[in-house]
Design a protein around this motif. Sequence first.
Motif, PDB file in Angstrom:
ATOM      1  N   ASP A  22       0.831  -1.205   0.000  1.00 37.48           N
ATOM      2  CA  ASP A  22       0.000   0.000   0.000  1.00 37.48           C
ATOM      3  C   ASP A  22       0.866   1.256   0.000  1.00 37.48           C
ATOM      4  O   ASP A  22       0.511   2.269  -0.605  1.00 37.48           O
ATOM      5  CB  ASP A  22      -0.954   0.001   1.197  1.00 37.48           C
ATOM      6  N   VAL A  23       2.007   1.201   0.668  1.00 40.45           N
ATOM      7  CA  VAL A  23       2.930   2.342   0.677  1.00 40.45           C
ATOM      8  C   VAL A  23       3.469   2.580  -0.724  1.00 40.45           C
ATOM      9  O   VAL A  23       3.446   3.710  -1.229  1.00 40.45           O
ATOM     10  CB  VAL A  23       4.080   2.124   1.686  1.00 40.45           C
ATOM     11  N   THR A  24       3.945   1.533  -1.389  1.00 39.83           N
ATOM     12  CA  THR A  24       4.492   1.712  -2.736  1.00 39.83           C
ATOM     13  C   THR A  24       3.390   2.134  -3.715  1.00 39.83           C
ATOM     14  O   THR A  24       3.647   2.937  -4.612  1.00 39.83           O
ATOM     15  CB  THR A  24       5.218   0.446  -3.240  1.00 39.83           C
ATOM     16  N   ALA A  25       2.168   1.644  -3.520  1.00 38.05           N
ATOM     17  CA  ALA A  25       1.051   2.060  -4.371  1.00 38.05           C
ATOM     18  C   ALA A  25       0.752   3.551  -4.169  1.00 38.05           C
ATOM     19  O   ALA A  25       0.462   4.261  -5.131  1.00 38.05           O
ATOM     20  CB  ALA A  25      -0.190   1.223  -4.071  1.00 38.05           C
ATOM     21  N   ALA A  26       0.832   4.022  -2.924  1.00 37.45           N
ATOM     22  CA  ALA A  26       0.583   5.439  -2.642  1.00 37.45           C
ATOM     23  C   ALA A  26       1.644   6.311  -3.301  1.00 37.45           C
ATOM     24  O   ALA A  26       1.330   7.354  -3.890  1.00 37.45           O
ATOM     25  CB  ALA A  26       0.543   5.678  -1.134  1.00 37.45           C
ATOM     26  N   VAL A  27       2.896   5.896  -3.225  1.00 35.87           N
ATOM     27  CA  VAL A  27       3.977   6.653  -3.861  1.00 35.87           C
ATOM     28  C   VAL A  27       3.766   6.685  -5.376  1.00 35.87           C
ATOM     29  O   VAL A  27       3.867   7.744  -6.013  1.00 35.87           O
ATOM     30  CB  VAL A  27       5.362   6.061  -3.504  1.00 35.87           C
ATOM     31  N   ALA A  28       3.451   5.539  -5.953  1.00 37.94           N
ATOM     32  CA  ALA A  28       3.238   5.462  -7.401  1.00 37.94           C
ATOM     33  C   ALA A  28       2.068   6.349  -7.832  1.00 37.94           C
ATOM     34  O   ALA A  28       2.156   7.054  -8.850  1.00 37.94           O
ATOM     35  CB  ALA A  28       2.996   4.014  -7.831  1.00 37.94           C
ATOM     36  N   LEU A  29       0.979   6.333  -7.075  1.00 36.60           N
ATOM     37  CA  LEU A  29      -0.185   7.146  -7.409  1.00 36.60           C
ATOM     38  C   LEU A  29       0.127   8.635  -7.285  1.00 36.60           C
ATOM     39  O   LEU A  29      -0.276   9.439  -8.125  1.00 36.60           O
ATOM     40  CB  LEU A  29      -1.377   6.766  -6.531  1.00 36.60           C
ATOM     41  N   ALA A  30       0.865   9.011  -6.253  1.00 37.88           N
ATOM     42  CA  ALA A  30       1.243  10.419  -6.082  1.00 37.88           C
ATOM     43  C   ALA A  30       2.105  10.883  -7.254  1.00 37.88           C
ATOM     44  O   ALA A  30       1.909  11.983  -7.789  1.00 37.88           O
ATOM     45  CB  ALA A  30       1.968  10.623  -4.758  1.00 37.88           C
ATOM     46  N   LEU A  31       3.068  10.058  -7.655  1.00 32.41           N
ATOM     47  CA  LEU A  31       3.915  10.404  -8.794  1.00 32.41           C
ATOM     48  C   LEU A  31       3.100  10.524 -10.076  1.00 32.41           C
ATOM     49  O   LEU A  31       3.260  11.477 -10.844  1.00 32.41           O
ATOM     50  CB  LEU A  31       5.033   9.369  -8.966  1.00 32.41           C
ATOM     51  N   GLN A  32       2.211   9.570 -10.301  1.00 35.16           N
ATOM     52  CA  GLN A  32       1.371   9.590 -11.500  1.00 35.16           C
ATOM     53  C   GLN A  32       0.484  10.835 -11.506  1.00 35.16           C
ATOM     54  O   GLN A  32       0.367  11.510 -12.530  1.00 35.16           O
ATOM     55  CB  GLN A  32       0.511   8.325 -11.546  1.00 35.16           C
TER      56      GLN A  32
END
Length: 133
Positions: A22-32
């Motif tokens: 979930d942490v890596t998904a949050a980072v990826a979504l923020a970057l996107q």
Amino acid sequence: MGLAQAMMVAGLGCRRGARAEDVTAAVALALQTAGRAPAELARLATSASKAEEPGLRAAAASLGLQLDAVPRPALLAAAHGCLSHSARVLAETGVPSLAEAAALASAGPGARLLGPRISVARAVTCALAETTP
């Protein structure tokens, strides 16, 4: 002499026991959401009190990034720059958004948020802050 580079930091907040996925998904979504590439990210940041969360540490390791443990005084000093406001987070941490305050504090003087924090799985928040030369 070379030109100074902009530096981008991902600030993180999480519930106890948040999963690394979930942490890596949050980072990826923020970057996107910000239209930024993962390679532009210099490090992750969170509060000193959350820095030992296994999910945050595992996500930092999987992303190959340092996890900056931001002390409470630095979070409080950065709070004025937060865009989001959570009454629960404010009561627990003294700042309106842990992710936003951590990103701003870690990125340093003159940092600005690239947008409000995003949330994933009601467990992790992520905000991006950047300093420009």
